[in-house]
Enzyme design. Sequence first.
Site, short mmCIF file in Angstrom:
data_model
loop_
_atom_site.label_atom_id
_atom_site.label_comp_id
_atom_site.label_asym_id
_atom_site.label_seq_id
_atom_site.Cartn_x
_atom_site.Cartn_y
_atom_site.Cartn_z
N LEU A 125 0.83 -1.21 0.00
CA LEU A 125 0.00 0.00 0.00
C LEU A 125 0.86 1.26 0.00
CD1 LEU A 125 -2.57 -0.96 2.80
CD2 LEU A 125 -3.08 -0.72 0.36
N SER A 138 1.87 -1.72 -7.29
CA SER A 138 1.58 -2.94 -8.07
C SER A 138 0.46 -3.75 -7.40
CB SER A 138 2.83 -3.78 -8.31
OG SER A 138 3.68 -3.87 -7.20
N1 LIG Z 1 -5.10 7.05 -6.96
C1 LIG Z 1 -3.90 6.72 -6.50
N2 LIG Z 1 -3.68 5.49 -5.99
C2 LIG Z 1 -2.46 5.16 -5.52
N3 LIG Z 1 -1.37 5.99 -5.53
C3 LIG Z 1 -1.55 7.23 -6.01
C4 LIG Z 1 -2.80 7.65 -6.52
N4 LIG Z 1 -2.68 8.94 -6.94
C5 LIG Z 1 -1.42 9.30 -6.73
N5 LIG Z 1 -0.71 8.29 -6.17
C6 LIG Z 1 0.73 8.37 -5.91
O1 LIG Z 1 1.34 7.53 -6.89
C7 LIG Z 1 2.15 6.56 -6.27
C8 LIG Z 1 1.81 5.14 -6.78
O2 LIG Z 1 2.30 4.95 -8.07
P1 LIG Z 1 2.58 3.49 -8.58
O3 LIG Z 1 3.12 3.65 -9.95
O4 LIG Z 1 3.42 2.78 -7.59
O5 LIG Z 1 1.10 2.87 -8.59
S1 LIG Z 1 0.59 1.53 -9.28
O6 LIG Z 1 1.60 0.47 -9.05
O7 LIG Z 1 0.41 1.79 -10.72
O8 LIG Z 1 -0.71 1.23 -8.63
C9 LIG Z 1 1.88 6.60 -4.79
O9 LIG Z 1 3.18 6.50 -4.23
P2 LIG Z 1 3.52 5.66 -2.93
O10 LIG Z 1 2.81 6.39 -1.82
O11 LIG Z 1 5.01 5.75 -2.84
O12 LIG Z 1 3.05 4.24 -3.08
C10 LIG Z 1 1.20 7.92 -4.55
O13 LIG Z 1 2.14 8.87 -4.13
N1 LIG Z 2 9.23 0.52 9.68
C1 LIG Z 2 9.08 1.41 8.71
N2 LIG Z 2 9.51 1.13 7.46
C2 LIG Z 2 9.34 2.05 6.46
N3 LIG Z 2 8.77 3.26 6.64
C3 LIG Z 2 8.33 3.59 7.86
C4 LIG Z 2 8.45 2.68 8.93
N4 LIG Z 2 7.92 3.27 10.04
C5 LIG Z 2 7.49 4.47 9.66
N5 LIG Z 2 7.75 4.69 8.36
C6 LIG Z 2 7.39 5.93 7.66
O1 LIG Z 2 6.29 5.62 6.81
C7 LIG Z 2 6.36 6.40 5.62
C8 LIG Z 2 6.41 5.44 4.46
O2 LIG Z 2 6.41 6.19 3.27
P1 LIG Z 2 7.06 5.65 1.94
O3 LIG Z 2 8.39 5.05 2.19
O4 LIG Z 2 6.98 6.79 0.96
O5 LIG Z 2 6.05 4.49 1.58
P2 LIG Z 2 5.56 4.00 0.13
O6 LIG Z 2 6.70 4.17 -0.83
O7 LIG Z 2 5.16 2.57 0.35
O8 LIG Z 2 4.41 4.91 -0.19
C9 LIG Z 2 7.62 7.25 5.72
O9 LIG Z 2 7.27 8.53 6.22
C10 LIG Z 2 8.48 6.50 6.74
O10 LIG Z 2 9.34 7.34 7.46
#
Ligand SMILES: Nc1ncnc2c1ncn2[C@@H]1O[C@H](COP(=O)(O)OS(=O)(=O)O)[C@@H](OP(=O)(O)O)[C@H]1O
Ligand SMILES: Nc1ncnc2c1ncn2[C@@H]1O[C@H](COP(=O)(O)OP(=O)(O)O)[C@@H](O)[C@H]1O
Length: 202
Positions: free
Chosen positions: A33, A106
């Site tokens: 997530l 993904s």
């Molecule tokens: N609708 C929606 N759903 C999920 N995520 C969203 C959406 N809109 C923008 N974002 C931002 O885009 C990042 C996810 O991109 P991905 O390429 O990893 O998504 S996917 O694998 O195609 O589902 C995701 O990054 P991460 O938080 O690092 O996972 C979000 O920052």
């Molecule tokens: N055990 C942990 N492992 C990874 N991130 C953590 C953890 N605990 C807290 N965090 C925090 O959670 C957030 C995760 O964000 P991010 O790494 O961008 O996640 P994603 O790429 O899955 O969206 C960051 O702010 C990070 O500092």
Amino acid sequence: MSTNITFHPGSVDSEERVSLTGQRGVTIWLTGLSASGKSTIACALEQHLLHLHKYVYRLDGDNIRFGLNKDLGFDEKSRNENIRRISEVSKLFTDSSCITVTAFISPYRADRNLARELHQTASLPFLEVFVDAPLSVVEERDPKGLYKKARAGEIKGTWNFTGISAPYEPPENAEIHIKTHETDVEGSVRIITEYLAKNGFV
Ligand SMILES: Nc1ncnc2c1ncn2[C@@H]1O[C@H](COP(=O)(O)OS(=O)(=O)O)[C@@H](OP(=O)(O)O)[C@H]1O
Ligand SMILES: Nc1ncnc2c1ncn2[C@@H]1O[C@H](COP(=O)(O)OP(=O)(O)O)[C@@H](O)[C@H]1O
């Protein structure tokens, strides 16, 4: 739809490449997530392996959507295409002997299975890492404020937000399962590095 194309093999086969570069490539596919910790772990893992003088590169969902995949949104078809392209790109990096760390939500099992199959067909190693944390925890973290926006109904329609209004299908057979609500970043890097060492990648 290309026609009249012929695959041109190289002059160095994969085993010779491994022996000449001194490194076997592997794709480390992080899935989970938003806010589960994929990017944080990918960055720390990349830094750790670079300090061990390994050839490693990180492909991150947000970053790739600024360039290669800037034409894609978040509807199911776009996410399928996003992952298809990254599967192909990670395959190329890994074929070049790189330790390739991908950090994409993904969300669809079929897309991740396709990524695995693409690698297996080319005899390239593929490790799926489930970066797991409950929805309540990731919503509490919410580093980009996206869960708050999604709950407020500001991310909708074809932009449905994973975990709130779009599905996330958890892995069933991931090589590594990390619970980031129980394991800190250093612990996660250790788990992955130990797996790599045990399987002869580092
Ligand atoms: N609708 C929606 N759903 C999920 N995520 C969203 C959406 N809109 C923008 N974002 C931002 O885009 C990042 C996810 O991109 P991905 O390429 O990893 O998504 S996917 O694998 O195609 O589902 C995701 O990054 P991460 O938080 O690092 O996972 C979000 O920052
Ligand atoms: N055990 C942990 N492992 C990874 N991130 C953590 C953890 N605990 C807290 N965090 C925090 O959670 C957030 C995760 O964000 P991010 O790494 O961008 O996640 P994603 O790429 O899955 O969206 C960051 O702010 C990070 O500092």
